[in-house]
Write an enzyme that holds these catalytic residues in place. Structure first.
Site, PDB file in Angstrom:
ATOM      1  N   SER A  38       0.841  -1.196   0.000  1.00 54.31           N
ATOM      2  CA  SER A  38       0.000   0.000   0.000  1.00 54.31           C
ATOM      3  C   SER A  38       0.875   1.243   0.000  1.00 54.31           C
ATOM      4  O   SER A  38       2.048   1.204   0.369  1.00 54.31           O
ATOM      5  CB  SER A  38      -0.940  -0.024   1.208  1.00 54.31           C
ATOM      6  OG  SER A  38      -0.525   0.923   2.168  1.00 54.31           O
ATOM      7  N   LYS A  39       0.274   2.340  -0.456  1.00 54.20           N
ATOM      8  CA  LYS A  39       0.974   3.621  -0.488  1.00 54.20           C
ATOM      9  C   LYS A  39       1.515   3.991   0.883  1.00 54.20           C
ATOM     10  O   LYS A  39       2.491   4.702   0.992  1.00 54.20           O
ATOM     11  CB  LYS A  39      -0.004   4.740  -0.878  1.00 54.20           C
ATOM     12  CG  LYS A  39      -0.279   4.845  -2.344  1.00 54.20           C
ATOM     13  CD  LYS A  39      -1.101   6.094  -2.595  1.00 54.20           C
ATOM     14  CE  LYS A  39      -1.862   5.920  -3.903  1.00 54.20           C
ATOM     15  NZ  LYS A  39      -2.622   7.081  -4.289  1.00 54.20           N
ATOM     16  N   ARG A  40       0.821   3.535   1.915  1.00 55.86           N
ATOM     17  CA  ARG A  40       1.219   3.911   3.268  1.00 55.86           C
ATOM     18  C   ARG A  40       2.347   3.037   3.820  1.00 55.86           C
ATOM     19  O   ARG A  40       2.963   3.384   4.820  1.00 55.86           O
ATOM     20  CB  ARG A  40       0.006   3.883   4.201  1.00 55.86           C
ATOM     21  CG  ARG A  40      -0.934   5.068   3.990  1.00 55.86           C
ATOM     22  CD  ARG A  40      -2.242   4.864   4.719  1.00 55.86           C
ATOM     23  NE  ARG A  40      -2.904   3.658   4.263  1.00 55.86           N
ATOM     24  CZ  ARG A  40      -3.670   3.594   3.164  1.00 55.86           C
ATOM     25  NH1 ARG A  40      -3.859   4.672   2.436  1.00 55.86           N
ATOM     26  NH2 ARG A  40      -4.236   2.472   2.793  1.00 55.86           N
ATOM     27  N   ASP A  41       2.630   1.927   3.152  1.00 56.33           N
ATOM     28  CA  ASP A  41       3.748   1.085   3.575  1.00 56.33           C
ATOM     29  C   ASP A  41       5.047   1.873   3.483  1.00 56.33           C
ATOM     30  O   ASP A  41       5.339   2.416   2.430  1.00 56.33           O
ATOM     31  CB  ASP A  41       3.877  -0.097   2.593  1.00 56.33           C
ATOM     32  CG  ASP A  41       3.358  -1.372   3.184  1.00 56.33           C
ATOM     33  OD1 ASP A  41       3.781  -1.662   4.304  1.00 56.33           O
ATOM     34  OD2 ASP A  41       2.533  -2.042   2.531  1.00 56.33           O
ATOM     35  N   SER A  52       7.152   1.391   0.493  1.00 51.58           N
ATOM     36  CA  SER A  52       6.735   1.780  -0.842  1.00 51.58           C
ATOM     37  C   SER A  52       7.133   3.215  -1.191  1.00 51.58           C
ATOM     38  O   SER A  52       6.955   3.646  -2.311  1.00 51.58           O
ATOM     39  CB  SER A  52       5.225   1.565  -1.022  1.00 51.58           C
ATOM     40  OG  SER A  52       4.524   2.587  -0.385  1.00 51.58           O
TER      41      SER A  52
END
Ligand code: GLU
Ligand code: ZN
Length: 491
Positions: free
Chosen positions: A259-262, A265
């Protein structure tokens, strides 16, 4: 495929730090354009004023430049379809929404959120499809007046044709969507703001995009866009429907979608850690594609030469940070030494370097650099690998000290000091012989004998090849550090 008429686009929304999934999409589009001699269009989808920011926009441009992508049309360079920022194209969207309404391909929907919700729940309970039910499709002008008198607001909805939509995805093959799964959808908000559902295909049409390559998460919008395209063709606005290719999901830890929030990433993280753009791109290219079964490491030029969208694998790809680092390490090794030393420059000064700028020694740096180059995974690791050369005293790493300084380490260090004192300091071999001989005196193998020496001189149990390190640091400093360690052991 080899022709100059391919036109692909990369069209991110500036809503935060770029993430690796986005970079993979940019890479595949860019490589496809370069492979085919086509055009890479860079467009900014900044119609969501609440989420987009100028700062994110600047970051996107900066990231693309850092990665080494060049665009043929887009922000700052313009092109035949300028402007390339959707926030500057609002009049176009308004005009086209008007044309779709006029032609009956779109209509005003007056349903309120709670009405929609109620009907959705009822449909679900009855086991019917729960998308928009088409209630406002045939609203009469009297009804319209009544709604407006009631003060109801309306959005603009696109009228989906009642037919099955089939297309051949460039990655996934033939896909079919039946009408009940693709209901009429909103294209303009009640406040007049056009939505992604409208502006994205409108711009793809106006910019004459031939291939839409994007993440699988957008697959469900493709049948809608194909229908909209066809309407735009009837209105003389679009020339043809582009081909679509949906790139596989990228999975992170625990086999969940990255996810973008990882933290893993965030592109910025890779930049800050000192990944080389070419190393990162090499790794990201493997998320759904490969050059050949036995070759993981390649240059971006090799990728461009071989890249074909037909070779993209539809199965989810797993993001593996260890492999990403290993590939980056290979790219670090592939640099010529001079290039390597230049790329390390940011990590050899503040705020990363803990030494005083005047204590940095160019000659020592050049001497140690080739030994460091073969060992780094990311460039930021250079700082702690060479700090022993430029700090007045080695760092104090308590864990290393405890691990290396055992019973008898003082006796070993004293012998090693003696042997090193009379060694030939122009040859690392001779320094090795000295420590080896000291070890023999105390019944220790080289590995055990060199550990206390390494910690005394560099502060840590792991580091660059020890005897080269000692030679470069110099006799005087090496002996002084062994003395300091002996004093500490005696205390
Ligand atoms: N702005 C959209 C996004 O960033 C683009 C989607 C697309 O490629 O169609 O998700
Ligand atoms: Zn409605």
């Amino acid at each position: 495929m080899a022709n100059g008429s391919v036109r692909v686009r990369f069209c991110p929304s500036p809503t935060g730090n770029p993430h690796v999934g986005l970079v993979r999409t940019a890479l595949f589009n860019w490589a496809f354009a370069r492979h085919t001699g086509g055009t890479f269009v860079f467009r900014i989808e900044d119609t969501d004023a609440a989420r987009d920011s100028e700062e994110s926009y600047e970051q996107l441009l900066d990231s693309l430049r850092w990665l080494g992508f060049t665009w043929d049309e887009g922000p700052e360079i313009g092109g035949p379809h300028a402007p390339y920022r959707q926030s500057q194209r609002m009049d176009t969207y308004k005009e086209i929404a008007g044309k779709l309404l006029e032609a009956g391909r779109a209509y005003h929907c007056y349903c309120t959120a709670s009405e929609l919700e109620e009907r959705r729940d009822a449909a679900r309970a009855a086991g019917r499809p729960s998308g928009y039910d088409g209630k406002c499709r045939e609203v009469t002008s009297e009804q319209k007046e009544r709604y407006e008198a009631e003060g109801r607001e309306s959005i603009v909805r696109f009228r989906m044709p009642d037919e099955t939509i089939t297309f051949t995805d460039l990655v996934r093959g033939e896909l079919t969507f039946t009408p009940e799964n693709v209901p009429d959808y909103g294209i303009v908000r009640a406040n007049g703001a056009p939505l992604y559902t409208l502006v994205n295909p409108v711009d793809d049409a106006l910019m004459e995009i031939t291939h839409v390559l994007r993440g699988e998460d957008l697959l469900s919008s493709t049948p809608r866009q194909i229908a909209l395209y066809k309407a735009l063709m009837e209105l003389g606005i679009a020339k043809s429907v582009p081909q679509f290719g949906h790139l596989p999901y990228v999975m992170g830890e625990g086999n969940k979608k990255l996810s973008k929030r990882d933290p893993q990433s965030s592109l910025n993280l890779y930049r800050e850690r000192g990944f080389l753009p070419e190393g990162l791109l090499n790794y990201l290219s493997l998320l759904g594609w490969s050059l050949s079964a036995d070759k993981d490491i390649f240059t971006i030029e090799e990728m461009v030469a071989a890249f074909d969208i037909a070779d993209v694998n539809p199965n989810p790809a797993r993001f593996d940070l260890k492999k990403c680092e290993a590939i980056n390490a290979d790219h670090i090794r592939m640099l010529d030494v001079k290039e390597f030393t230049e790329r390390c420059a940011p990590w050899l000064k503040a705020p990363f370097a803990p030494w005083a700028p005047e204590d940095f020694d160019e000659t020592k740096w050049e001497a140690i650099a080739p030994h460091a180059q073969t060992r780094l995974r990311v460039l930021s690791e250079i700082t702690e690998n060479v700090d022993f050369l430029f700090l007045p005293e080695p760092v104090e790493d308590e864990a290393s000290w405890t691990k290396a300084m055992k019973e008898g380490s003082d006796a070993l260090l004293r012998t090693a000091r003696e042997k090193l004192e009379s060694a030939d300091w122009t040859s690392p071999e001779s320094l090795k012989e000295a420590v080896l001989a000291a070890g023999e005196t105390h019944g220790l193998k080289l590995g055990k004998a060199q550990a206390p020496v390494r910690v005394a001189v560099t502060g840590r149990t792991v580091g660059l090849p020890l005897f080269e390190s000692l030679e470069i640091l110099g006799k005087e400093k090496t002996l002084a550090r062994i003395d300091a360690a002996l004093a500490k052991l005696a205390a």
